[in-house]
Each structure stands twice: as structure tokens, then as C-alpha cells.
Design an enzyme around this catalytic site. Structure first.
Site, PDB file in Angstrom:
ATOM      1  N   ASP A   2       0.870  -1.179   0.000  1.00 20.76           N
ATOM      2  CA  ASP A   2       0.000   0.000   0.000  1.00 20.76           C
ATOM      3  C   ASP A   2       0.907   1.229   0.000  1.00 20.76           C
ATOM      4  O   ASP A   2       2.123   1.119   0.196  1.00 20.76           O
ATOM      5  CB  ASP A   2      -0.882  -0.015   1.262  1.00 20.76           C
ATOM      6  CG  ASP A   2      -1.816   1.189   1.346  1.00 20.76           C
ATOM      7  OD1 ASP A   2      -2.324   1.630   0.300  1.00 20.76           O
ATOM      8  OD2 ASP A   2      -2.038   1.701   2.462  1.00 20.76           O
ATOM      9  N   SER A   3       0.314   2.400  -0.159  1.00 23.64           N
ATOM     10  CA  SER A   3       1.100   3.634  -0.074  1.00 23.64           C
ATOM     11  C   SER A   3       1.637   3.833   1.339  1.00 23.64           C
ATOM     12  O   SER A   3       2.566   4.612   1.538  1.00 23.64           O
ATOM     13  CB  SER A   3       0.218   4.837  -0.441  1.00 23.64           C
ATOM     14  OG  SER A   3      -0.839   4.947   0.496  1.00 23.64           O
ATOM     15  N   CYS A  26      -4.571  -1.468  -1.761  1.00 19.12           N
ATOM     16  CA  CYS A  26      -4.752  -0.028  -1.949  1.00 19.12           C
ATOM     17  C   CYS A  26      -5.778   0.174  -3.055  1.00 19.12           C
ATOM     18  O   CYS A  26      -5.558  -0.274  -4.196  1.00 19.12           O
ATOM     19  CB  CYS A  26      -3.402   0.579  -2.349  1.00 19.12           C
ATOM     20  SG  CYS A  26      -3.453   2.318  -2.769  1.00 19.12           S
ATOM     21  N   GLU A  66      -1.435   8.180   8.702  1.00 16.69           N
ATOM     22  CA  GLU A  66       0.012   7.906   8.630  1.00 16.69           C
ATOM     23  C   GLU A  66       0.731   8.503   9.841  1.00 16.69           C
ATOM     24  O   GLU A  66       1.711   7.947  10.328  1.00 16.69           O
ATOM     25  CB  GLU A  66       0.602   8.501   7.344  1.00 16.69           C
ATOM     26  CG  GLU A  66       0.227   7.755   6.071  1.00 16.69           C
ATOM     27  CD  GLU A  66       0.849   6.380   5.977  1.00 16.69           C
ATOM     28  OE1 GLU A  66       2.069   6.255   6.117  1.00 16.69           O
ATOM     29  OE2 GLU A  66       0.096   5.398   5.756  1.00 16.69           O
ATOM     30  N   CYS A  79     -11.030   3.288   0.949  1.00 17.53           N
ATOM     31  CA  CYS A  79      -9.574   3.454   1.050  1.00 17.53           C
ATOM     32  C   CYS A  79      -9.166   2.610   2.245  1.00 17.53           C
ATOM     33  O   CYS A  79      -9.816   2.672   3.303  1.00 17.53           O
ATOM     34  CB  CYS A  79      -9.230   4.928   1.277  1.00 17.53           C
ATOM     35  SG  CYS A  79      -7.524   5.209   1.818  1.00 17.53           S
ATOM     36  N   HIS A  84      -6.917   2.792   4.334  1.00 18.93           N
ATOM     37  CA  HIS A  84      -6.549   3.523   5.557  1.00 18.93           C
ATOM     38  C   HIS A  84      -7.769   3.772   6.453  1.00 18.93           C
ATOM     39  O   HIS A  84      -7.649   3.804   7.673  1.00 18.93           O
ATOM     40  CB  HIS A  84      -5.945   4.891   5.216  1.00 18.93           C
ATOM     41  CG  HIS A  84      -4.511   4.855   4.796  1.00 18.93           C
ATOM     42  ND1 HIS A  84      -4.101   4.427   3.558  1.00 18.93           N
ATOM     43  CD2 HIS A  84      -3.378   5.213   5.468  1.00 18.93           C
ATOM     44  CE1 HIS A  84      -2.778   4.539   3.478  1.00 18.93           C
ATOM     45  NE2 HIS A  84      -2.321   5.007   4.620  1.00 18.93           N
TER      46      HIS A  84
HETATM   47  N1  DGL Z   1      -4.801   3.176   1.226  1.00 18.38           N
HETATM   48  C1  DGL Z   1      -4.923   3.614  -0.087  1.00 18.38           C
HETATM   49  C2  DGL Z   1      -6.242   3.344  -0.747  1.00 18.38           C
HETATM   50  O1  DGL Z   1      -6.866   2.368  -0.394  1.00 18.38           O
HETATM   51  C3  DGL Z   1      -4.118   4.770  -0.548  1.00 18.38           C
HETATM   52  C4  DGL Z   1      -4.443   6.093   0.005  1.00 18.38           C
HETATM   53  C5  DGL Z   1      -3.460   7.116  -0.525  1.00 18.38           C
HETATM   54  O2  DGL Z   1      -2.276   6.838  -0.546  1.00 18.38           O
HETATM   55  O3  DGL Z   1      -3.922   8.195  -0.928  1.00 18.38           O
HETATM   56  O4  DGL Z   1      -6.664   4.041  -1.626  1.00 18.38           O
END
Ligand code: DGL
Length: 268
Positions: A14-15, A77, A155, A187, A189
Site C-alpha cells: 500500500d502507499s 490499496c 500515517e 480506502c 486507511h
Molecule cells: N490506502 C490507499 C487506498 O486504499 C491509498 C491512500 C493514498 O495513498 O492516498 O486508496
């Protein structure tokens, strides 16, 4: 497709820390699998970056995971999945599992026919997302909300700050006011803010999170390819980050206690 040893790890990326929610769901139903997780923390968020940059980051990570001889890669992600999983599949001879906002499951249980989707700007503007919403919106209302700034808060481990609370209010309340009875966490996150989002959405809306479904899909792909680890030992997790500092490790430990002990520098 590559043929890999069944004891090879599952690669997950993931990011940043968001995909740990997917890795934890995988760990729940696949306790014997080894997992290599890459957080591209130095380049998070992906949600507002040009498509070419996201693709290039994903390629770097996929190549690293393939060098570790993983047997499957979970793109944990939504942004990366919707931006470039088709290109990754065309480029690399390995199975990919991706993650997308659970719009259909949300509409299946919606009483009002109106749902809200919290996601990144790139997810919402992606062609695949737009096409799906266009197909469904003849009979339903899909309210898409880009949540600028929320990934950065997660984060940074800022789950309960007043700034985070304000962002959640700003993004969630208009969806509730417009009649959404399902809030899709589009997302990976955002699952880590479930309690806070629920607190603001109130009792009239439920949260829809796809992590369990992705874990089940991972199980299905491994089963179909006869790649399940036959070992009865508890699987190990290795964590890499492109911003591997004590703060990153502290947030990761908080999000996945008992599993994360240390983090390694992602070498790119
Ligand atoms: N966790 C990610 C997602 O599901 C990436 C969020 C990001 O880096 O902007 O989209």
C-alpha cells in the site's frame, strides 16, 4: 504464471499503513502464511498523485516483492488497484488480488438506495470507478466523497485529534444529511478510523469494509493455484517501509499489535 513454492510469502503493499488492515484480515483466515508487507510511506499519499507516478511506484514495489519470490501480490490499496492493476497484470507473470470500494455490497443492503463512498481523489476519478457508478446510478444514488488529508492523519497516527475529527465531520455529515444509510470505506486507511467515523455517522448508517472479502479472495486464489502453505507453523510477517523510522514503527505496532515487532528499510 510463475510457479512458486507454497511456503513462499504473500506480498502485500500500500502507499502506507492502510493495507495493514488487509494484511491483518489475511492473517485471520490464513494463519500459516508468511506475509511480506511494503508500505511506501515516503511517497504516501497516492490519492492525488499523477497516474504515471503511482504506476511507477507500484512497479518498483512489485519488482522488489518478486525478487523476494512471493507467490501472490495483494494490492492493498484502492487507489493503486483502480489506477494501475490492469497494467501490472499485463506486465508481470504473477497473480494479483486488488481491492475496490464495496459499492455493490453496500447497495445490496441499503434501505434508502443512497450510499456514500469515502475514497481518494484518484479512486473517484478513475475510469473504472466512474463507469461502475454510472451503471448503478439509474436506480440508486452513489455519493462519492474524496477525503483530502485523511490518509496523512492516519500515517501520522493522529486518530483522535480535533483536526481529524473535523475532517471526518466535513466528509461524513453531508452524506448522512443526503440520506446515505451505508458508508463505504473506499480506502484501506479509513478502516483504522471506523470508530471515529461511526461516531459521526450515528446509528442510521453502517460502515462497509471490504478487507474480509479481500482475505477470502486471497484464500480462493491460493487454493485454486494449489499454493496454500502446508506448514502448520504460525506464519511470519516482515514489514518494509520507504520511510522506516521510529514513528512509522510506532504507528504500525499500534495498528497491528502482536504481529509487528520491527520494520526494515524498503531499499528504493
Ligand atoms: N490506502 C490507499 C487506498 O486504499 C491509498 C491512500 C493514498 O495513498 O492516498 O486508496
Amino acid at each position: 504464471m510463475l510457479t512458486c513454492a507454497s511456503h513462499a510469502a504473500i506480498g502485500v503493499f500500500d502507499s502506507g499503513v492502510g493495507g495493514l488492515s488487509i494484511a491483518a484480515a489475511i492473517r485471520q483466515i490464513l494463519p500459516h502464511e508468511n506475509i511480506i508487507y511494503v508500505a511506501d510511506s515516503a511517497n504516501a499519499p497516492y490519492g492525488g498523485k499523477p497516474e504515471q507516478v503511482v504506476l511507477q511506484r507500484c512497479q518498483t514495489i512489485v519488482e522488489f516483492l518478486m525478487a523476494q519470490e512471493v507467490k501472490l501480490i495483494v494490492v492493498a490499496c484502492n487507489t493503486a488497484t483502480l489506477t494501475c492493476i490492469a497494467k501490472l497484470r499485463a506486465l508481470y507473470p504473477i497473480e494479483f488480488v486488488g481491492v475496490e470500494p464495496g459499492i455493490k455490497p453496500a447497495l445490496n443492503v441499503s434501505q434508502t438506495g443512497t450510499i456514500g463512498v469515502l475514497a481518494t481523489h484518484n479512486t473517484i476519478k478513475s475510469q473504472q470507478y466512474q463507469q461502475l457508478v454510472a451503471r448503478l446510478k439509474t436506480q440508486n444514488t452513489v455519493l462519492s466523497q474524496a477525503c483530502h488529508g485523511l490518509v496523512e492523519k492516519i500515517e501520522a497516527g493522529e486518530f483522535d485529534s480535533s483536526a481529524t475529527q473535523m475532517l471526518i465531520k466535513q466528509y461524513v455529515l453531508p452524506l448522512i444529511t443526503q440520506g446515505a444509510d451505508q458508508i463505504v470505506l473506499g480506502c484501506t486507511h479509513y478502516g483504522f478510523l471506523s470508530r471515529q467515523i461511526r461516531g459521526i455517522a450515528g446509528e442510521n448508517a453502517q460502515l462497509v469494509n471490504t478487507s474480509e472479502a479481500i482475505a477470502r479472495q486471497t484464500l480462493a486464489v491460493l487454493t485454486r493455484n494449489e499454493m496454500l502453505n502446508s506448514s502448520q507453523q504460525q506464519g511470519q510477517t516482515m514489514l518494509f517501509s520507504s520511510r522506516c523510522n521510529p514513528d512509522f514503527l510506532a504507528v504500525s505496532k499500534l495498528l497491528w499489535p502482536n504481529e509487528i515487532q520491527q520494520a526494515h528499510e524498503f531499499p528504493h
